[in-house]
Design an enzyme around this catalytic site. Sequence first.
Site, short mmCIF file in Angstrom:
data_model
loop_
_atom_site.label_atom_id
_atom_site.label_comp_id
_atom_site.label_asym_id
_atom_site.label_seq_id
_atom_site.Cartn_x
_atom_site.Cartn_y
_atom_site.Cartn_z
N LYS A 116 28.45 26.45 21.16
CA LYS A 116 28.52 25.01 21.39
C LYS A 116 29.41 24.69 22.59
CE LYS A 116 27.35 23.17 16.84
NZ LYS A 116 26.83 24.41 16.25
N ASN A 291 18.68 24.53 19.94
CA ASN A 291 18.23 25.58 19.04
C ASN A 291 17.14 26.38 19.74
OD1 ASN A 291 19.76 24.98 16.56
ND2 ASN A 291 18.67 23.04 16.66
N ARG A 293 14.80 28.44 19.07
CA ARG A 293 13.87 28.99 18.09
C ARG A 293 12.91 27.89 17.64
NH1 ARG A 293 15.95 26.26 13.91
NH2 ARG A 293 18.20 26.09 13.70
#
Length: 494
Positions: A116, A291, A293
């Site tokens: 992050k 993300n 994915r």
Amino acid sequence: MFESILIANRGEIACRIARTSRRLGIRVIAVYSDADRGARHVREADVAVRIGPADATRSYLDADAIIRAALETGASAIHPGYGFLSESTQLVNRCAEHGIAWIGPRGDVIERMGSKIESKRIAADAGVPCVPGYHGDNQKLEHLLEQARAIGAPLLIKASAGGGGKGMRRVDDLDDFAAQLSMAKQEALRAFGDDRVLIEKLILRPRHLEVQLAGDRHGNLVHLFERECSIQRNYQKVFEEAPAPRLAPAVREKLLDAALKLGNAIGYDSLGTVEFVLAEDADTPYFLEMNTRLQVEHPVTEMVTGLDLVELQIRIAAGEPLPMQQDAVAVTGWAVEARINCEDPAHGHRPEFGTVARYSEPALAGVRVDSGIESGSEIAPHYDSMIAKVIGYGATRTQAVERLRAGLGAFEAAGIGTNQSLLCAIADHSLFRAGRLTTGFLAEAFPGGWHDDPADFRYAVCAAVLHRLAARSAPGPDYWHRQSGHRFMAAHTA
């Protein structure tokens, strides 16, 4: 195209990936733990390999066991699904070592966006607005407390490597900061092996929005529009929909533009999702994370764009260029998804386990179900509680919600406890129907907590039966199998 794909996952997402793989003529290889020996994803595969005991760390999270299974079965590629090893550079590197294709982005992208702290640096450098806060390397208590004072309460402490609410603590009083920081770091270390944190200003009454990206290995990148994911419990999504309701065109343009800026900045080359937070009635979406994915909520994007996102992933990993340009991607209609979990929402969402005595999916127009269970399936305590997703599609949001509601009422998984009644109550709520969604929706809609009313659920079942009878007498189109659902793939499947 690949001859075979090993799916390094289980449950509904393994069944979902297998469905597209079979349609493309690809041999499906499943892996399973001892707890999943008789699972649906195992039965539906062409080949299945045991990879370890029920404990996920010794099976689905064991990269070496996954690679051994791939080598044993001659797998051409590995698809990780979501969760488990889907964002593991360890598995990506193992694939490269053994000449196995990885259906996902490059390892360096996964690593950079998995932090992050690093991802926010990249976003800021790309001109993407980020939530005000501290994303630096100095992790000493004194320095973090100084930064917290500069940001001001309320604020969030967030694990840099985190997700799903793990390693996250809200701080409303800075006198409590040190204690909350200690707990966040301990939890982050246990969950991710990394206790670094960042600090962000807490946006009150936020919306959680995300943009689906698709990039290839030839430098092409497009967005597939946005999703609304604001209804959450403990930072876990409950409902998702596409497009986002009550979103001004100018704000949507900012959102999509920011996602593309970030994707281009890192040379993104697969399917991925950029997540944002938007203060209610504000016009600037702030970057949260990316993300790298497939997302749980990908079906709503599939329904409104007519694209098969798993097929896109596979073709991109096989080296094919994207089959469309940005101006060829359009949104048609509306889709809303609800996640069915084995839990008791009336008693603190405690997990529910047992055997599925009877299982039935709704056969209704405009309703899709993605599931990993069947009659006789065992729901064990070793894995995530989500067993299925019900998706309603319609020409308008109202129609999509009505179809979702009918689908929820007709979905049956007898013998186990689920959150089905809560999902029905959400779909019926006036705030939801009006599209007034924030991450505080559940607390606002059900002050004091939600409690099941058996009469409400009996009404839902009756309504679903009537809807089903009506659908039989006047069948509507099946939006999952409609031919136009693969319109952008024609050049590759002809």
